[in-house]
Design a protein around this motif. Structure first.
Motif, mmCIF file in Angstrom:
data_model
loop_
_atom_site.group_PDB
_atom_site.id
_atom_site.type_symbol
_atom_site.label_atom_id
_atom_site.label_comp_id
_atom_site.label_asym_id
_atom_site.label_seq_id
_atom_site.Cartn_x
_atom_site.Cartn_y
_atom_site.Cartn_z
ATOM 1 N N CYS A 23 0.855 -1.195 0.000
ATOM 2 C CA CYS A 23 0.000 0.000 0.000
ATOM 3 C C CYS A 23 0.886 1.239 0.000
ATOM 4 O O CYS A 23 2.109 1.124 0.097
ATOM 5 C CB CYS A 23 -0.892 0.004 1.245
ATOM 6 N N LEU A 24 0.258 2.403 -0.069
ATOM 7 C CA LEU A 24 1.003 3.664 0.034
ATOM 8 C C LEU A 24 1.688 3.695 1.404
ATOM 9 O O LEU A 24 1.024 3.607 2.440
ATOM 10 C CB LEU A 24 0.044 4.845 -0.096
ATOM 11 N N THR A 25 3.019 3.784 1.397
ATOM 12 C CA THR A 25 3.783 3.669 2.642
ATOM 13 C C THR A 25 4.790 4.805 2.747
ATOM 14 O O THR A 25 5.395 5.198 1.744
ATOM 15 C CB THR A 25 4.549 2.318 2.658
ATOM 16 N N VAL A 45 13.269 9.779 4.265
ATOM 17 C CA VAL A 45 11.933 9.191 4.191
ATOM 18 C C VAL A 45 11.674 8.799 2.737
ATOM 19 O O VAL A 45 12.053 9.532 1.822
ATOM 20 C CB VAL A 45 10.841 10.160 4.728
ATOM 21 N N ALA A 46 11.073 7.632 2.563
ATOM 22 C CA ALA A 46 10.661 7.220 1.204
ATOM 23 C C ALA A 46 9.142 7.162 1.165
ATOM 24 O O ALA A 46 8.511 6.651 2.099
ATOM 25 C CB ALA A 46 11.241 5.849 0.864
ATOM 26 N N HIS A 47 8.561 7.713 0.088
ATOM 27 C CA HIS A 47 7.118 7.609 -0.165
ATOM 28 C C HIS A 47 7.029 6.537 -1.259
ATOM 29 O O HIS A 47 7.556 6.756 -2.352
ATOM 30 C CB HIS A 47 6.542 8.895 -0.764
ATOM 31 N N HIS A 48 6.405 5.420 -0.967
ATOM 32 C CA HIS A 48 6.396 4.394 -2.019
ATOM 33 C C HIS A 48 5.070 3.655 -2.120
ATOM 34 O O HIS A 48 4.350 3.499 -1.129
ATOM 35 C CB HIS A 48 7.567 3.413 -1.843
ATOM 36 N N TYR A 49 4.739 3.247 -3.329
ATOM 37 C CA TYR A 49 3.471 2.559 -3.594
ATOM 38 C C TYR A 49 3.562 1.913 -4.960
ATOM 39 O O TYR A 49 4.267 2.402 -5.842
ATOM 40 C CB TYR A 49 2.284 3.544 -3.564
#
Ligand SMILES: Cc1cc2nc3c(=O)[nH]c(=O)nc-3n(C[C@H](O)[C@H](O)[C@H](O)COP(=O)(O)OP(=O)(O)OC[C@H]3O[C@@H](n4cnc5c(N)ncnc54)[C@H](O)[C@@H]3O)c2cc1C
Length: 373
Positions: free
Chosen positions: A167-169, A181-185
Protein backbone atom coordinates in the motif's frame (compact mmCIF):
# COMPACT_ATOMS: atom_id res chain seq x y z
CA UNK A 1 -14.00 29.21 -31.58
CA UNK A 2 -10.30 28.32 -31.79
CA UNK A 3 -8.70 27.10 -28.56
CA UNK A 4 -4.95 26.55 -28.17
CA UNK A 5 -4.15 24.30 -25.24
CA UNK A 6 -0.48 24.36 -24.31
CA UNK A 7 0.72 21.16 -22.66
CA UNK A 8 -0.61 17.60 -23.02
CA UNK A 9 -0.40 16.65 -19.35
CA UNK A 10 -3.47 15.59 -17.35
CA UNK A 11 -4.86 19.16 -17.17
CA UNK A 12 -4.53 20.03 -20.87
CA UNK A 13 -5.78 16.68 -22.14
CA UNK A 14 -8.81 16.50 -19.87
CA UNK A 15 -9.91 20.08 -20.59
CA UNK A 16 -9.55 19.46 -24.34
CA UNK A 17 -11.54 16.24 -24.14
CA UNK A 18 -14.42 17.72 -22.15
CA UNK A 19 -14.60 20.93 -24.19
CA UNK A 20 -14.53 19.07 -27.52
CA UNK A 21 -17.21 16.66 -26.36
CA UNK A 22 -19.38 19.53 -25.15
CA UNK A 23 -18.98 21.64 -28.31
CA UNK A 24 -17.72 19.51 -31.21
CA UNK A 25 -17.56 22.48 -33.61
CA UNK A 26 -14.82 24.18 -31.58
CA UNK A 27 -11.31 23.79 -33.01
CA UNK A 28 -9.11 22.57 -30.19
CA UNK A 29 -5.37 22.16 -30.70
CA UNK A 30 -3.04 20.79 -28.04
CA UNK A 31 0.66 21.62 -28.36
CA UNK A 32 3.10 19.30 -26.59
CA UNK A 33 6.89 19.36 -26.61
CA UNK A 34 7.31 15.62 -25.95
CA UNK A 35 6.44 12.63 -28.16
CA UNK A 36 3.24 10.76 -27.16
CA UNK A 37 5.04 8.01 -25.27
CA UNK A 38 7.47 10.13 -23.25
CA UNK A 39 6.96 11.14 -19.69
CA UNK A 40 8.94 11.89 -16.57
CA UNK A 41 8.45 9.91 -13.42
CA UNK A 42 6.51 6.76 -12.67
CA UNK A 43 3.10 6.51 -11.02
CA UNK A 44 0.64 9.03 -9.60
CA UNK A 45 -1.65 8.41 -6.67
CA UNK A 46 -5.25 9.47 -6.00
CA UNK A 47 -7.06 9.38 -2.66
CA UNK A 48 -10.44 7.62 -2.59
CA UNK A 49 -12.03 11.04 -2.02
CA UNK A 50 -10.41 12.38 -5.19
CA UNK A 51 -11.68 9.40 -7.18
CA UNK A 52 -15.21 9.92 -5.85
CA UNK A 53 -15.12 13.48 -7.19
CA UNK A 54 -13.85 12.25 -10.55
CA UNK A 55 -16.64 9.66 -10.67
CA UNK A 56 -19.18 12.42 -10.09
CA UNK A 57 -17.74 14.81 -12.68
CA UNK A 58 -16.35 12.51 -15.40
CA UNK A 59 -17.91 9.04 -14.88
CA UNK A 60 -16.60 7.43 -18.08
CA UNK A 61 -13.05 8.61 -17.41
CA UNK A 62 -13.34 7.33 -13.85
CA UNK A 63 -14.57 3.91 -15.02
CA UNK A 64 -11.75 3.61 -17.56
CA UNK A 65 -9.09 4.60 -15.05
CA UNK A 66 -10.47 2.44 -12.23
CA UNK A 67 -9.94 -0.65 -14.38
CA UNK A 68 -6.26 0.27 -14.82
CA UNK A 69 -5.45 1.22 -11.24
CA UNK A 70 -3.81 -0.48 -8.30
CA UNK A 71 -5.84 0.16 -5.13
CA UNK A 72 -5.50 -0.52 -1.41
CA UNK A 73 -7.61 0.34 1.63
CA UNK A 74 -4.99 1.74 4.03
CA UNK A 75 -1.79 3.75 4.38
CA UNK A 76 1.28 2.52 6.30
CA UNK A 77 3.94 4.33 8.33
CA UNK A 78 7.23 2.51 9.04
CA UNK A 79 9.50 3.99 11.71
CA UNK A 80 12.14 2.41 13.98
CA UNK A 81 11.42 -0.85 12.20
CA UNK A 82 7.74 -0.87 13.25
CA UNK A 83 4.81 -0.64 10.82
CA UNK A 84 1.57 1.16 11.72
CA UNK A 85 -1.46 0.90 9.42
CA UNK A 86 -3.99 3.70 9.08
CA UNK A 87 -7.23 2.04 8.03
CA UNK A 88 -9.75 4.02 6.00
CA UNK A 89 -7.01 6.10 4.30
CA UNK A 90 -7.28 4.32 0.95
CA UNK A 91 -5.51 5.30 -2.26
CA UNK A 92 -5.28 4.18 -5.88
CA UNK A 93 -2.38 4.61 -8.28
CA UNK A 94 -1.73 4.46 -11.99
CA UNK A 95 1.38 4.87 -14.15
CA UNK A 96 1.58 8.43 -15.44
CA UNK A 97 2.25 7.14 -18.94
CA UNK A 98 -0.82 4.83 -18.81
CA UNK A 99 -2.93 7.73 -17.66
CA UNK A 100 -1.69 9.99 -20.45
CA UNK A 101 -2.09 7.31 -23.12
CA UNK A 102 -5.66 6.67 -22.02
CA UNK A 103 -6.49 10.37 -22.14
CA UNK A 104 -4.74 10.80 -25.51
CA UNK A 105 -6.89 7.98 -26.95
CA UNK A 106 -10.12 9.59 -25.73
CA UNK A 107 -9.01 12.99 -27.09
CA UNK A 108 -8.24 11.58 -30.53
CA UNK A 109 -11.61 9.79 -30.64
CA UNK A 110 -13.35 13.06 -29.76
CA UNK A 111 -11.51 14.95 -32.55
CA UNK A 112 -8.98 16.94 -30.54
CA UNK A 113 -5.91 17.84 -32.63
CA UNK A 114 -2.83 16.92 -30.54
CA UNK A 115 0.50 18.12 -31.97
CA UNK A 116 3.40 16.34 -30.31
CA UNK A 117 7.12 17.03 -30.53
CA UNK A 118 6.81 20.80 -30.72
CA UNK A 119 8.08 23.09 -28.04
CA UNK A 120 6.46 26.52 -28.11
CA UNK A 121 8.32 29.62 -26.88
CA UNK A 122 5.23 31.84 -26.91
CA UNK A 123 1.51 31.02 -27.06
CA UNK A 124 0.01 30.95 -30.59
CA UNK A 125 -2.83 33.28 -31.61
CA UNK A 126 -6.24 31.85 -30.68
CA UNK A 127 -9.57 32.93 -29.18
CA UNK A 128 -8.59 31.19 -25.96
CA UNK A 129 -5.14 30.11 -24.75
CA UNK A 130 -5.12 27.48 -21.99
CA UNK A 131 -1.77 27.35 -20.20
CA UNK A 132 -1.59 23.72 -19.07
CA UNK A 133 2.17 23.64 -19.49
CA UNK A 134 3.13 22.64 -15.98
CA UNK A 135 5.39 24.07 -13.29
CA UNK A 136 7.74 25.91 -15.67
CA UNK A 137 4.91 27.34 -17.73
CA UNK A 138 5.85 29.51 -20.70
CA UNK A 139 2.30 30.92 -20.82
CA UNK A 140 2.77 32.25 -17.27
CA UNK A 141 5.87 34.26 -18.23
CA UNK A 142 5.37 37.96 -18.81
CA UNK A 143 1.59 37.81 -19.01
CA UNK A 144 0.61 39.60 -15.81
CA UNK A 145 -0.28 36.49 -13.79
CA UNK A 146 1.93 37.67 -10.91
CA UNK A 147 3.30 34.29 -9.86
CA UNK A 148 4.77 33.79 -6.38
CA UNK A 149 7.18 30.97 -5.59
CA UNK A 150 8.61 29.73 -2.29
CA UNK A 151 11.21 26.97 -2.47
CA UNK A 152 11.11 24.25 0.17
CA UNK A 153 14.54 23.31 1.51
CA UNK A 154 14.25 19.48 1.50
CA UNK A 155 15.74 17.51 -1.38
CA UNK A 156 13.77 14.79 -3.13
CA UNK A 157 14.21 12.42 -6.06
CA UNK A 158 11.62 10.31 -7.84
CA UNK A 159 12.65 6.71 -8.60
CA UNK A 160 10.82 3.52 -9.53
CA UNK A 161 11.42 -0.09 -8.47
CA UNK A 162 10.09 -3.55 -9.29
CA UNK A 163 9.59 -4.21 -5.57
CA UNK A 164 5.84 -4.55 -4.94
CA UNK A 165 4.50 -2.77 -1.89
CA UNK A 166 1.22 -3.59 -0.14
CA UNK A 167 0.00 0.00 0.00
CA UNK A 168 1.00 3.66 0.03
CA UNK A 169 3.78 3.67 2.64
CA UNK A 170 6.03 6.23 4.25
CA UNK A 171 9.23 4.58 5.42
CA UNK A 172 11.53 6.55 7.71
CA UNK A 173 15.18 5.42 7.99
CA UNK A 174 18.35 6.87 9.52
CA UNK A 175 22.06 6.36 8.95
CA UNK A 176 25.29 8.08 9.99
CA UNK A 177 24.52 11.04 7.71
CA UNK A 178 20.99 11.81 8.88
CA UNK A 179 17.32 11.06 8.28
CA UNK A 180 15.52 9.89 5.11
CA UNK A 181 11.93 9.19 4.19
CA UNK A 182 10.66 7.22 1.20
CA UNK A 183 7.12 7.61 -0.17
CA UNK A 184 6.40 4.39 -2.02
CA UNK A 185 3.47 2.56 -3.59
CA UNK A 186 2.86 0.17 -6.47
CA UNK A 187 1.18 1.68 -9.50
CA UNK A 188 1.06 -1.42 -11.72
CA UNK A 189 1.38 -5.15 -11.07
CA UNK A 190 5.10 -4.87 -11.93
CA UNK A 191 6.23 -1.46 -10.72
CA UNK A 192 6.20 0.91 -7.76
CA UNK A 193 7.04 4.57 -7.33
CA UNK A 194 9.84 5.15 -4.80
CA UNK A 195 10.34 8.81 -3.92
CA UNK A 196 13.24 9.53 -1.56
CA UNK A 197 13.40 12.72 0.50
CA UNK A 198 15.87 14.15 3.03
CA UNK A 199 16.79 17.48 4.56
CA UNK A 200 19.47 19.63 2.91
CA UNK A 201 22.09 19.06 5.66
CA UNK A 202 21.75 15.26 5.40
CA UNK A 203 21.97 15.49 1.62
CA UNK A 204 25.27 17.37 1.86
CA UNK A 205 26.74 15.16 4.61
CA UNK A 206 25.91 12.10 2.51
CA UNK A 207 27.74 13.67 -0.46
CA UNK A 208 24.63 13.37 -2.62
CA UNK A 209 25.33 16.86 -3.98
CA UNK A 210 28.46 15.44 -5.63
CA UNK A 211 27.06 12.11 -6.90
CA UNK A 212 25.77 11.28 -10.35
CA UNK A 213 22.70 9.16 -11.00
CA UNK A 214 24.25 5.68 -10.51
CA UNK A 215 25.99 6.49 -7.21
CA UNK A 216 22.99 8.36 -5.91
CA UNK A 217 20.73 5.38 -6.63
CA UNK A 218 23.21 2.99 -5.03
CA UNK A 219 23.31 5.18 -1.92
CA UNK A 220 19.50 5.22 -1.62
CA UNK A 221 19.40 1.45 -2.19
CA UNK A 222 21.66 1.07 0.85
CA UNK A 223 19.53 3.39 3.01
CA UNK A 224 16.35 1.47 2.13
CA UNK A 225 17.92 -2.00 1.70
CA UNK A 226 15.42 -3.68 4.05
CA UNK A 227 12.48 -2.17 2.20
CA UNK A 228 13.70 -2.83 -1.34
CA UNK A 229 14.62 -6.42 -0.54
CA UNK A 230 17.29 -6.63 -3.24
CA UNK A 231 15.33 -4.81 -5.96
CA UNK A 232 17.30 -1.99 -7.61
CA UNK A 233 16.01 1.56 -7.96
CA UNK A 234 15.27 2.68 -11.51
CA UNK A 235 15.83 6.19 -12.89
CA UNK A 236 13.78 8.16 -15.36
CA UNK A 237 15.42 11.59 -15.60
CA UNK A 238 15.57 11.26 -11.81
CA UNK A 239 17.26 14.34 -10.40
CA UNK A 240 17.42 15.63 -6.84
CA UNK A 241 15.19 18.68 -6.66
CA UNK A 242 13.57 21.08 -4.23
CA UNK A 243 9.83 21.55 -4.35
CA UNK A 244 8.48 24.98 -5.36
CA UNK A 245 5.29 26.17 -3.67
CA UNK A 246 3.83 28.19 -6.52
CA UNK A 247 0.67 30.21 -6.86
CA UNK A 248 -0.50 33.09 -9.03
CA UNK A 249 -2.29 36.23 -7.89
CA UNK A 250 -4.13 36.35 -11.21
CA UNK A 251 -5.52 33.25 -12.89
CA UNK A 252 -6.14 34.77 -16.30
CA UNK A 253 -4.70 37.60 -18.36
CA UNK A 254 -6.50 38.70 -21.52
CA UNK A 255 -7.63 35.55 -23.32
CA UNK A 256 -5.10 33.29 -21.52
CA UNK A 257 -5.88 31.18 -18.47
CA UNK A 258 -3.72 28.85 -16.37
CA UNK A 259 -4.75 25.41 -15.11
CA UNK A 260 -3.00 22.53 -13.33
CA UNK A 261 0.59 22.88 -12.14
CA UNK A 262 1.03 26.05 -14.24
CA UNK A 263 -1.54 27.67 -11.95
CA UNK A 264 -0.23 26.32 -8.66
CA UNK A 265 1.78 23.43 -7.29
CA UNK A 266 0.55 21.22 -4.46
CA UNK A 267 3.09 19.28 -2.46
CA UNK A 268 3.21 15.61 -3.52
CA UNK A 269 2.68 14.53 0.10
CA UNK A 270 -1.04 15.20 -0.23
CA UNK A 271 -1.06 13.25 -3.50
CA UNK A 272 -3.24 15.79 -5.23
CA UNK A 273 -1.37 17.35 -8.15
CA UNK A 274 -3.05 15.25 -10.81
CA UNK A 275 -6.41 15.36 -9.07
CA UNK A 276 -6.26 19.17 -8.96
CA UNK A 277 -5.21 19.30 -12.58
CA UNK A 278 -8.32 17.24 -13.38
CA UNK A 279 -10.59 19.38 -11.23
CA UNK A 280 -9.30 22.59 -12.84
CA UNK A 281 -10.02 21.10 -16.26
CA UNK A 282 -13.54 20.08 -15.21
CA UNK A 283 -14.25 23.51 -13.68
CA UNK A 284 -12.95 25.39 -16.75
CA UNK A 285 -15.05 23.25 -19.08
CA UNK A 286 -18.13 23.85 -16.90
CA UNK A 287 -17.53 27.59 -16.97
CA UNK A 288 -17.54 27.48 -20.79
CA UNK A 289 -20.65 25.30 -20.64
CA UNK A 290 -22.43 28.21 -18.96
CA UNK A 291 -20.78 31.15 -20.73
CA UNK A 292 -20.61 29.69 -24.25
CA UNK A 293 -18.13 31.61 -26.39
CA UNK A 294 -17.96 34.59 -24.05
CA UNK A 295 -14.32 34.07 -23.00
CA UNK A 296 -14.07 36.84 -20.32
CA UNK A 297 -17.32 35.65 -18.67
CA UNK A 298 -16.13 32.01 -18.67
CA UNK A 299 -12.72 32.88 -17.21
CA UNK A 300 -14.31 35.02 -14.49
CA UNK A 301 -16.76 32.19 -13.62
CA UNK A 302 -13.92 29.64 -13.55
CA UNK A 303 -11.95 31.69 -11.03
CA UNK A 304 -15.02 32.50 -8.92
CA UNK A 305 -15.91 28.82 -8.56
CA UNK A 306 -12.43 27.34 -8.22
CA UNK A 307 -10.39 29.84 -6.23
CA UNK A 308 -11.95 29.20 -2.77
CA UNK A 309 -11.55 25.41 -3.12
CA UNK A 310 -7.98 25.68 -4.37
CA UNK A 311 -6.94 28.14 -1.68
CA UNK A 312 -8.20 25.82 1.06
CA UNK A 313 -6.31 22.87 -0.38
CA UNK A 314 -3.23 24.98 -1.01
CA UNK A 315 -3.15 25.90 2.70
CA UNK A 316 -3.44 22.21 3.66
CA UNK A 317 -0.75 21.17 1.18
CA UNK A 318 1.59 23.89 2.41
CA UNK A 319 1.07 22.81 6.05
CA UNK A 320 1.81 19.24 4.98
CA UNK A 321 5.00 20.29 3.21
CA UNK A 322 6.21 22.19 6.30
CA UNK A 323 5.73 18.97 8.31
CA UNK A 324 8.20 17.27 5.97
CA UNK A 325 10.64 20.14 6.36
CA UNK A 326 10.87 19.12 10.06
CA UNK A 327 10.59 15.36 9.70
CA UNK A 328 14.02 14.49 11.24
CA UNK A 329 12.99 16.21 14.53
CA UNK A 330 9.66 14.42 14.49
CA UNK A 331 11.40 11.08 13.91
CA UNK A 332 13.51 11.74 16.98
CA UNK A 333 10.50 12.76 19.12
CA UNK A 334 8.01 10.00 18.30
CA UNK A 335 7.78 6.23 18.08
CA UNK A 336 5.99 4.73 15.06
CA UNK A 337 2.45 5.24 16.41
CA UNK A 338 3.17 8.77 17.62
CA UNK A 339 4.73 9.68 14.29
CA UNK A 340 1.77 8.23 12.39
CA UNK A 341 -0.68 10.28 14.48
CA UNK A 342 1.41 13.43 14.13
CA UNK A 343 1.53 12.82 10.39
CA UNK A 344 -2.22 12.29 10.05
CA UNK A 345 -3.01 15.55 11.87
CA UNK A 346 -0.26 17.59 10.14
CA UNK A 347 -2.41 19.75 7.88
CA UNK A 348 -4.68 20.93 10.69
CA UNK A 349 -7.75 19.63 8.83
CA UNK A 350 -8.06 16.29 10.65
CA UNK A 351 -9.54 16.40 14.18
CA UNK A 352 -9.39 13.32 16.46
CA UNK A 353 -13.17 12.90 15.94
CA UNK A 354 -12.87 12.94 12.16
CA UNK A 355 -9.98 10.53 12.33
CA UNK A 356 -11.95 8.20 14.67
CA UNK A 357 -14.74 8.02 12.09
CA UNK A 358 -12.31 7.43 9.24
CA UNK A 359 -9.71 5.14 10.84
CA UNK A 360 -11.32 3.43 13.87
CA UNK A 361 -8.69 0.69 14.25
CA UNK A 362 -5.81 3.13 14.07
CA UNK A 363 -7.48 5.54 16.51
CA UNK A 364 -8.14 2.72 18.98
CA UNK A 365 -4.37 2.33 19.31
CA UNK A 366 -3.84 6.11 19.44
CA UNK A 367 -6.49 6.55 22.16
CA UNK A 368 -5.13 3.59 24.14
CA UNK A 369 -1.66 5.19 24.07
CA UNK A 370 -3.14 8.51 25.25
CA UNK A 371 -1.80 10.35 22.19
CA UNK A 372 -5.02 12.13 21.20
CA UNK A 373 -5.57 13.80 24.60
C1 LIG B 1 8.15 14.19 -7.52
C2 LIG B 1 6.72 14.37 -7.87
C3 LIG B 1 5.79 13.44 -7.43
C4 LIG B 1 4.45 13.58 -7.74
N1 LIG B 1 3.56 12.66 -7.28
C5 LIG B 1 2.25 12.82 -7.54
C6 LIG B 1 1.29 11.92 -7.07
O1 LIG B 1 1.62 10.93 -6.44
N2 LIG B 1 -0.01 12.13 -7.34
C7 LIG B 1 -0.41 13.20 -8.06
O2 LIG B 1 -1.60 13.34 -8.27
N3 LIG B 1 0.48 14.09 -8.54
C8 LIG B 1 1.80 13.92 -8.29
N4 LIG B 1 2.70 14.82 -8.75
C9 LIG B 1 2.23 16.00 -9.43
C10 LIG B 1 1.77 15.75 -10.82
O3 LIG B 1 2.77 15.14 -11.61
C11 LIG B 1 1.36 17.08 -11.41
O4 LIG B 1 0.69 17.83 -10.42
C12 LIG B 1 0.43 16.90 -12.57
O5 LIG B 1 1.07 16.17 -13.57
C13 LIG B 1 0.01 18.25 -13.12
O6 LIG B 1 -0.58 18.11 -14.37
P1 LIG B 1 -0.46 19.27 -15.45
O7 LIG B 1 -1.20 18.77 -16.63
O8 LIG B 1 -0.87 20.56 -14.86
O9 LIG B 1 1.09 19.45 -15.75
P2 LIG B 1 2.15 18.42 -16.33
O10 LIG B 1 1.77 17.02 -16.04
O11 LIG B 1 3.47 18.90 -15.86
O12 LIG B 1 2.04 18.62 -17.92
C14 LIG B 1 2.53 19.77 -18.56
C15 LIG B 1 2.85 19.40 -20.00
O13 LIG B 1 3.23 20.57 -20.70
C16 LIG B 1 4.32 20.25 -21.55
N5 LIG B 1 5.07 21.50 -21.80
C17 LIG B 1 5.65 22.29 -20.86
N6 LIG B 1 6.25 23.34 -21.45
C18 LIG B 1 6.05 23.21 -22.78
C19 LIG B 1 6.45 23.98 -23.92
N7 LIG B 1 7.13 25.12 -23.80
N8 LIG B 1 6.08 23.54 -25.17
C20 LIG B 1 5.35 22.38 -25.30
N9 LIG B 1 4.95 21.63 -24.25
C21 LIG B 1 5.29 22.04 -23.01
C22 LIG B 1 5.12 19.24 -20.75
O14 LIG B 1 5.96 18.45 -21.58
C23 LIG B 1 4.00 18.42 -20.11
O15 LIG B 1 3.63 17.31 -20.90
C24 LIG B 1 4.04 14.69 -8.50
C25 LIG B 1 4.98 15.62 -8.96
C26 LIG B 1 6.32 15.46 -8.65
C27 LIG B 1 7.31 16.47 -9.15
Amino acid sequence: MHIAVLGAGPAGLLFSLLAKRRTPRWRIEVHEQNPPDATFGFGVVFSQGALALLERDAPDLHAGLAARMESWPMQRIVHRGQAVDIDGNGFSAIGRLDLLRFLQGLCLEAGVDIRFDRRFEAPPAADLVVGADGLNSVVRQGKGFEPQIEWLTNKFVWYGTAQRFDCLTLTFRENEHGAFVAHHYRYSPQMSTFLVECDAATWQRAGLDRMGDARSRAYCERVFAQDLDGHPLVSNKSLWRQFPLLHNRRWSAGNAVLIGDALRSMHFSIGSGTRLAFEDAIALDRAFGEAGENVPAALAAFERERRPVVEKLYAAASASSYWYEEFPDRMARFDALGLAYDYMTRSGRMSPERLRAMAPRFMKQVDAAGLSA
